[in-house]
Scaffold this motif. Structure first.
Motif, PDB file in Angstrom:
ATOM      1  N   GLN A 172       0.863  -1.422  -0.036  1.00  0.00           N
ATOM      2  CA  GLN A 172      -0.026  -0.111   0.014  1.00  0.00           C
ATOM      3  C   GLN A 172       0.869   1.241   0.035  1.00  0.00           C
ATOM      4  O   GLN A 172       1.643   1.489   1.012  1.00  0.00           O
ATOM      5  N   TRP A 231       1.886   5.492  -0.885  1.00  0.00           N
ATOM      6  CA  TRP A 231       1.488   6.919  -0.935  1.00  0.00           C
ATOM      7  C   TRP A 231       2.207   7.213  -2.219  1.00  0.00           C
ATOM      8  O   TRP A 231       3.411   7.275  -2.374  1.00  0.00           O
ATOM      9  N   ARG A 267      -5.316  10.095   1.783  1.00  0.00           N
ATOM     10  CA  ARG A 267      -6.054  10.174   3.108  1.00  0.00           C
ATOM     11  C   ARG A 267      -5.332  11.182   3.931  1.00  0.00           C
ATOM     12  O   ARG A 267      -5.911  11.829   5.030  1.00  0.00           O
ATOM     13  N   HIS A 268      -4.049  11.144   3.958  1.00  0.00           N
ATOM     14  CA  HIS A 268      -3.030  11.856   4.816  1.00  0.00           C
ATOM     15  C   HIS A 268      -2.737  13.142   4.094  1.00  0.00           C
ATOM     16  O   HIS A 268      -2.962  13.442   2.907  1.00  0.00           O
ATOM     17  N   LEU A 306       4.626  15.015   8.578  1.00  0.00           N
ATOM     18  CA  LEU A 306       4.840  14.044   9.481  1.00  0.00           C
ATOM     19  C   LEU A 306       3.928  12.945   9.776  1.00  0.00           C
ATOM     20  O   LEU A 306       2.798  12.902   9.229  1.00  0.00           O
ATOM     21  N   PRO A 307       4.438  11.771  10.189  1.00  0.00           N
ATOM     22  CA  PRO A 307       5.827  11.091  10.439  1.00  0.00           C
ATOM     23  C   PRO A 307       6.485  10.969   9.181  1.00  0.00           C
ATOM     24  O   PRO A 307       6.302  10.343   8.166  1.00  0.00           O
ATOM     25  N   LYS A 322       9.095   9.354   8.342  1.00  0.00           N
ATOM     26  CA  LYS A 322       9.562   8.209   7.952  1.00  0.00           C
ATOM     27  C   LYS A 322       8.588   7.329   7.160  1.00  0.00           C
ATOM     28  O   LYS A 322       8.887   6.919   5.892  1.00  0.00           O
ATOM     29  N   GLU A 323       7.450   7.403   7.637  1.00  0.00           N
ATOM     30  CA  GLU A 323       6.211   7.001   6.959  1.00  0.00           C
ATOM     31  C   GLU A 323       5.958   7.429   5.556  1.00  0.00           C
ATOM     32  O   GLU A 323       5.933   7.092   4.387  1.00  0.00           O
ATOM     33  N   ARG A 362       6.565   5.216   2.103  1.00  0.00           N
ATOM     34  CA  ARG A 362       5.444   4.830   1.464  1.00  0.00           C
ATOM     35  C   ARG A 362       5.633   5.111  -0.178  1.00  0.00           C
ATOM     36  O   ARG A 362       4.491   4.733  -0.763  1.00  0.00           O
ATOM     37  N   ASN A 370       6.093  -5.275   6.834  1.00  0.00           N
ATOM     38  CA  ASN A 370       5.624  -6.168   8.011  1.00  0.00           C
ATOM     39  C   ASN A 370       5.687  -5.225   9.102  1.00  0.00           C
ATOM     40  O   ASN A 370       5.421  -5.570  10.463  1.00  0.00           O
ATOM     41  N   PHE A 371       5.907  -3.833   8.947  1.00  0.00           N
ATOM     42  CA  PHE A 371       5.851  -2.834   9.971  1.00  0.00           C
ATOM     43  C   PHE A 371       6.882  -3.073  10.989  1.00  0.00           C
ATOM     44  O   PHE A 371       6.558  -2.772  12.125  1.00  0.00           O
TER      45      PHE A 371
END
Lengths: 418, 419
Positions: free
Chosen positions: B132, B134, B162-163, B214-215, B217-218, B222, B289-290
């Motif tokens: 998934q 962005w 969404r973000h 922010l965040p 990293k994400e 992504r 897998n986070f």
């Protein structure tokens, strides 16, 4: 102690008669109270003079111990951590990390600051735009740098309180609890026509069903106990719940036997045992409801048709267990059947509500444990019932029936994955 | 004799790929990354196993003797083609269909205008493994923007995700409002919001853009990142050669001419540039897998996309082949615009087999910052230009990959096919 004859004790001594007179001619109650008064005095002296102060300074500090009992996600921009301080000292939550990044937060319910007194619980509210299904790692950083972390696996939004949620849970409870038990009870006419031997087999089958449920719920309780804040001693709480329920129900049962010996005919019927079984299964189903409700509360619900079907298959076997004890003698009135069904089945609904509204691992573990204790007592009772009717509990047929009960539960349990 | 024979190269790629997919789907315990939240399972089930790999001429079958894991299947999702992405430059005049763009004059300055959107989408990162993401304009890496030194780059950005997102360019930017960070200008753009970023294309070089919400990293890992290439202006080079070289000595006319020639070869508006085969590679990676560690590594998103497929040895692949080497003409000069978007690992690297190259860190100089090397490393957001010359080499397959062996075995493993 009306018996005045002196019996030789096993060690050859002779028991003396009780001393009735008290020393110094004091009344009896004084000798009962005296140790307590002295204890209070000693404690008071200890508290005010603190004789251990010198040792305390050398023996180091107890380690901080904070538990994140559970997390809730009221909206997609908020994460709430429910934390409890288990340690003997106050702790201050200085910072919060979300996915290894320092993030802003607010502590609510700790008296306006970020410090938790021993045994105090609080909520940490984090404004964070999380993503459904993406694991989130949160960590508390205390003022001394100690960290306590928790991973929210595949987060999803909790539904929150609403009447429609209560209604949903009631409908689910009806389907997974009440209806299957009622259907199972419909075997009653058939069970009535059975010979003693087969009836006993059915009773032992029921015992097998219950035995499996006891293990099932027991493991679950200990598993849940891992999440209970340390100060509440999760595992011991479970042990207490199991033994407490067992002895309590057994005490009631023993009281009933006393009534039977005294000539109370009502107390001697199988209906009594049927009610006990219904209570035991009801407690188990309460825990089952808790599991369903709490999965709602935690936004962890995947109540597909498959799960409901699994629960139904699982619970339909509980019906004959309830009615088998009344297969002999006079058929109880329909009222009793309805009552038995409601006692055994409807707690699923109640549990669902409790689980969704007031979820906590502590309550969940304790309820599960009570269910286990009640079930163990019921099995005890069933064995007694078979013996009283002149059957042999450990006959080949009965053992196989017990095994079948275990097996059926194991297989149907595979359908229930919550 | 090719340097590596085709079938064993194919086997190596296939075996590595198989290992990767298996480690992702949790079938084996080949790596420390075997736990996966079910992401890959559905995907790998959907990918039919077994392919008709035509065997190229083969001298020996070592891999087969030691057992072969079997085929892994092809990329089924054709929305994104790493081979097309390699050479897809958006200049305003021409570019990708999914990037609306135009070029025009304004106050005597060339304006290159692009429309960017941020969307939530699903991309394929290994055969049968979905992620998934962005993504800018629905692709990871984002579209490559190409401009000439001094141009105005205008990006009309709309966030449809969404973000909240932004675009932050690694350019010399004189206006803080245009920096694309939460604290400046429009701040982060919530769902449905738009903003037009304007940046001066400077300095010449190869640069990086990414989301700075922010965040952090994400938002980076992504998929919200891409390359901005700023071509040097040969006229400016002629006047200010010192800006383009790290050289304190006297600059002779001869040197000046050489720098101008080099600038022309880098500038897409000059004919000299047509003689160079230019490629864009963004080294990236994916944590499926986070756990804060990557399961898949790649150049341009897809594990082993430039690995070996079935080839007849002259650059012809079986129809439907989605994993195949990058075919290059030995007589053309090769240039790679390389950047590193890898999250969670400190560095990534680029290593060529049987070959040494010149490296221009950040691409801001016209003389190499590293001469005659076969391995360079980049930290996240570092980038540079790699100049390769295969004219002396025999035709055949030449590997290039990250020389963190772990990354290579997890997908960042590629081939040039020199013909």
């Amino acid at each position: 102690m009306a018996d005045k004859t002196q019996k030789p004790t096993p060690d050859g001594g002779v028991s003396t008669e009780n001393e009735v007179t008290q020393p110094l001619g004091l009344p009896r109650w004084v000798s009962a109270i005296l140790p307590i008064v002295l204890l209070v005095l000693v404690l008071g002296v200890f508290a005010f003079t603190s004789p251990l102060a010198s040792i305390q300074s050398q023996s180091g500090e107890p380690l901080p111990d904070v538990t994140i009992t559970h997390t809730t996600l009221p909206s997609d921009e908020t994460v709430v951590l429910h934390v409890t301080n288990n340690g003997p000292d106050s702790v201050t939550i200085a910072q919060v990390l979300v996915d290894e990044a320092y993030w802003n937060f607010q502590v609510e319910g700790a008296g306006g600051d970020q410090t938790l007194a021993p045994m105090e619980s609080a909520q940490i509210v984090i404004p964070y735009h999380w993503n459904p299904g993406w694991d989130l790692n949160v960590a508390l950083v205390l003022s001394d740098g100690a960290t306590f972390e928790n991973t929210i696996v595949a987060p999803s939004q909790a539904p929150g309180f609403s009447l429609s949620l209560l209604w949903t849970l009631a409908v689910i409870g009806l389907f997974v609890g009440v209806i299957p038990v009622a259907l199972g009870m419909l075997w009653f006419p058939y069970i009535k026509t059975m010979s003693d031997r087969w009836l006993h087999a059915v009773l032992l089958f029921a015992a097998g069903v219950l035995g499996f449920l006891a293990f099932d719920a027991g493991f679950e309780a200990f598993e849940l106990a891992q999440r209970v804040p340390g100060a509440y001693e999760g595992n011991l709480l479970v042990v207490f719940g199991i033994l407490g329920a067992l002895t309590l129900v057994q005490a009631i049962s023993a009281w009933r036997k006393g009534r039977v010996a005294a000539g109370d005919s009502r107390a001697s019927s199988g209906l009594w045992i049927a009610y006990l079984v219904a209570v035991g299964i009801g407690l188990h189903n309460l825990a089952e409801g808790l599991a369903i409700g709490s999965s709602f509360a935690l936004g962890r619900v995947s109540l597909g048709a498959f799960l409901v079907i699994g629960f139904m298959l699982h619970n339909v076997t509980e019906g004959p267990a309830v009615v088998a004890p009344v297969a002999r003698g006079e058929r109880p009135s329909f009222r009793h059947f309805a009552a038995l069904g409601v006692i055994a089945g409807s707690p699923v609904i109640l549990g669902g509500w409790i689980g969704s509204l007031a979820y906590s691992p502590t309550i969940g573990a304790f309820f599960l444990a009570i269910g286990v204790g009640a079930i163990l007592q019921v099995n005890w009772e069933i064995a007694g019932m078979v013996r009283d009717a002149g059957g042999r509990v450990a006959s080949a047929t009965n053992l196989l029936a017990f095994l079948l009960g275990l097996g059926v539960m194991y297989v149907t349990d595979l359908f229930v994955v919550l | 004799m090719p340097s590596i024979d085709y079938s064993s190269a194919a086997d190596v790629t296939e075996r590595l790929e198989q290992q990767l997919v298996e480690s992702l789907t949790g079938d084996t315990s080949v790596s420390r990354r075997t736990v996966l939240g079910g992401l890959g399972v559905a995907g790998s089930a959907a990918v039919g196993l077994g392919s008709s790999r035509a065997s190229a001429s083969s001298d020996h079958d070592d891999e087969d003797e030691h057992g072969n894991f079997g085929a892994v299947g092809e990329y089924r999702d054709l929305d994104f083609d790493p081979h097309e992405f390699l050479t897809a430059f958006n200049t305003g005049e021409s570019g990708q269909d999914n990037v609306p763009q135009q070029v025009y004059e304004e106050d005597g300055q060339t304006v290159r205008e692009f429309e960017f959107t941020a969307v939530d989408t699903t991309i394929t990162i290994a055969p049968g493994v979905e992620f998934q993401a962005w993504a800018y304009n629905g692709q990871v890496p984002g579209p490559t923007i190409r401009a000439v030194e001094g141009d105005l780059i205008r990006v009309k950005f709309t966030n449809l995700g969404r973000h909240a997102h932004t675009i932050h360019p690694h350019l010399k930017n004189l206006n803080p409002r245009m920096d694309g960070i939460p604290q400046n200008g429009p701040g982060v753009l919530d769902t449905g919001e738009s903003f037009t970023y304007e940046w001066i294309a400077q300095p010449a070089g190869t640069h990086f853009y990414h989301c700075h919400s922010l965040p952090l990293k994400e938002h980076i890992h992504r998929g919200l990142y891409g390359t901005i290439i700023v071509d040097p202006d040969p006229e400016r080079v002629r006047e200010n050669p010192r800006d383009y070289v790290n050289y304190p000595g006297p600059i002779t006319d001869d040197m000046r001419t050489r720098f101008v020639e080099e600038a022309k070869s880098r500038n897409h508006e000059y004919a000299e540039n047509d003689a160079v085969n230019e490629m864009v590679m963004v080294m990236n990676s994916f944590d499926t897998n986070f756990d804060g560690g990557n399961e898949v590594y790649a150049a341009n998103t897809r594990a082993f996309a430039y690995g070996i497929g079935s080839t007849d040895g002259t650059g012809n692949w079986t129809a439907g082949e989605t994993k195949r080497p990058i075919q290059i003409d030995k007589n053309e000069r090769q240039r790679v615009y390389l950047s590193n978007a890898t999250e969670f690992d400190l560095i990534n690297s680029f290593h060529t087999h049987s070959q040494f190259f010149d490296y221009y860190d950040h691409g801001t100089t016209l003389t190499p910052t590293r001469k005659t090397v076969d391995t360079i490393m980049q930290t996240q957001a570092q980038r540079g230009i790699i100049e390769l010359d295969y004219s002396d080499h025999e035709p055949g397959l030449y590997m290039f990959h990250a020389h963190q062996s772990e990354f290579a075995e997890l997908g960042w493993m590629s081939f040039f096919e020199v013909i």
